[in-house]
Design a protein around this motif. Structure first.
Motif, short mmCIF file in Angstrom:
data_model
loop_
_atom_site.label_atom_id
_atom_site.label_comp_id
_atom_site.label_asym_id
_atom_site.label_seq_id
_atom_site.Cartn_x
_atom_site.Cartn_y
_atom_site.Cartn_z
N ASP A 109 0.87 -1.18 0.00
CA ASP A 109 0.00 0.00 0.00
C ASP A 109 0.90 1.22 0.00
O ASP A 109 1.51 1.53 -1.01
N GLU A 110 1.06 1.89 1.11
CA GLU A 110 1.94 3.05 1.15
C GLU A 110 3.40 2.65 1.33
O GLU A 110 4.30 3.35 0.91
N ILE A 131 11.11 -7.37 -3.53
CA ILE A 131 9.74 -7.50 -3.02
C ILE A 131 8.84 -8.06 -4.10
O ILE A 131 8.81 -7.54 -5.22
N ALA A 132 8.09 -9.11 -3.75
CA ALA A 132 7.03 -9.64 -4.60
C ALA A 132 5.71 -9.38 -3.88
O ALA A 132 5.50 -9.87 -2.76
N ALA A 133 4.85 -8.59 -4.50
CA ALA A 133 3.55 -8.25 -3.89
C ALA A 133 2.45 -8.69 -4.84
O ALA A 133 2.47 -8.34 -6.02
N LEU A 134 1.50 -9.44 -4.32
CA LEU A 134 0.37 -9.85 -5.15
C LEU A 134 -0.37 -8.63 -5.67
O LEU A 134 -0.71 -8.56 -6.84
N ARG A 141 0.77 8.13 -2.43
CA ARG A 141 1.22 8.28 -1.05
C ARG A 141 2.31 7.29 -0.67
O ARG A 141 2.53 7.03 0.51
N CYS A 142 3.02 6.75 -1.64
CA CYS A 142 4.03 5.72 -1.38
C CYS A 142 5.26 6.30 -0.69
O CYS A 142 5.65 7.44 -0.96
N VAL A 143 5.85 5.48 0.17
CA VAL A 143 7.12 5.83 0.79
C VAL A 143 8.16 5.87 -0.32
O VAL A 143 8.25 4.93 -1.12
N ARG A 158 -8.92 1.93 -2.36
CA ARG A 158 -10.08 1.67 -1.50
C ARG A 158 -9.69 0.54 -0.55
O ARG A 158 -8.65 -0.08 -0.70
N TYR A 159 -10.54 0.28 0.41
CA TYR A 159 -10.29 -0.82 1.33
C TYR A 159 -10.48 -2.13 0.59
O TYR A 159 -11.55 -2.40 0.06
N VAL A 160 -9.42 -2.93 0.51
CA VAL A 160 -9.48 -4.20 -0.20
C VAL A 160 -9.23 -5.35 0.78
O VAL A 160 -8.54 -5.19 1.79
#
Length: 182
Positions: A109-110, A131-134, A141-143, A158-160
């Motif tokens: 996310d962020e 990093i592997a992210a599904l 707003r990413c770091v 949105r909230y997932v």
């Protein structure tokens, strides 16, 4: 009606199981190519990363890539919908010194939690951290400097929940990704 039932009634499927399976297969091709000839330390970020990490590990095994498994559990959420300070519940037992490390998580996310995890891996002497992210949430707003090297799907801001991601600690084992309606 349970919280999860209410959430499902007020959500839509963003990515179904077939879409996620295809995304994982694509990721496995790239990861297999990038790690050919090595045995990376495959660190699952618990709890959310577990369903995705298992599927990705099998897809990598089908392509002949061996993995050394361990896990970590670091969180900023602890059941809440917004994060706080990074709390370590479990650090990997496998030494990271000189290792190629692949962090596997359900969503980026962020990136605050992942930034702390990556920094810790580097402090431990990891030679390479990827990093592997599904799923990656689409927003601005990413770091800075924290992004997934391997991405399965993008999700809206949105909230997932589902496929490892929870709705108030429920629904991690749903075989699709849902988003609450706005």
């Amino acid at each position: 009606m349970s919280d999860l039932q209410a959430a499902l009634a007020n959500s839509e499927v963003i990515h179904d199981r077939a879409t996620l399976d295809a995304a994982i297969a694509r990721m496995a091709e790239r990861i297999g190519d990038d790690y050919a000839g090595s045995v990376p330390l495959y660190l699952t970020v618990m709890h959310g990363g577990m369903p995705f990490a298992a599927q990705l590990a099998f897809a990598l095994g089908e392509r002949g890539l061996d993995l050394e498994f361990d896990y970590l559990h670091a969180t900023r959420y602890r059941g809440a919908t917004s994060g706080g300070e990074l709390v370590w519940k479990h650090r990997p037992a496998t030494p990271l010194q000189g290792r190629r490390v692949l962090l596997v998580d359900d969503i980026l996310d962020e990136g605050h939690t992942m930034a702390g995890i990556v920094a810790w891996c580097r402090e431990q002497g990891a030679a390479d951290v990827r990093i592997a992210a599904l799923a990656v949430k689409v927003h601005d707003r990413c770091v800075e400097g924290v992004c997934a090297d391997y991405v399965g799907v993008e999700v809206p801001d949105r909230y997932v929940f589902g496929y490892g991601m929870d709705y108030h600690e429920q629904g991690r084992n749903l075989p699709a990704i849902y988003a609450l309606k706005e």
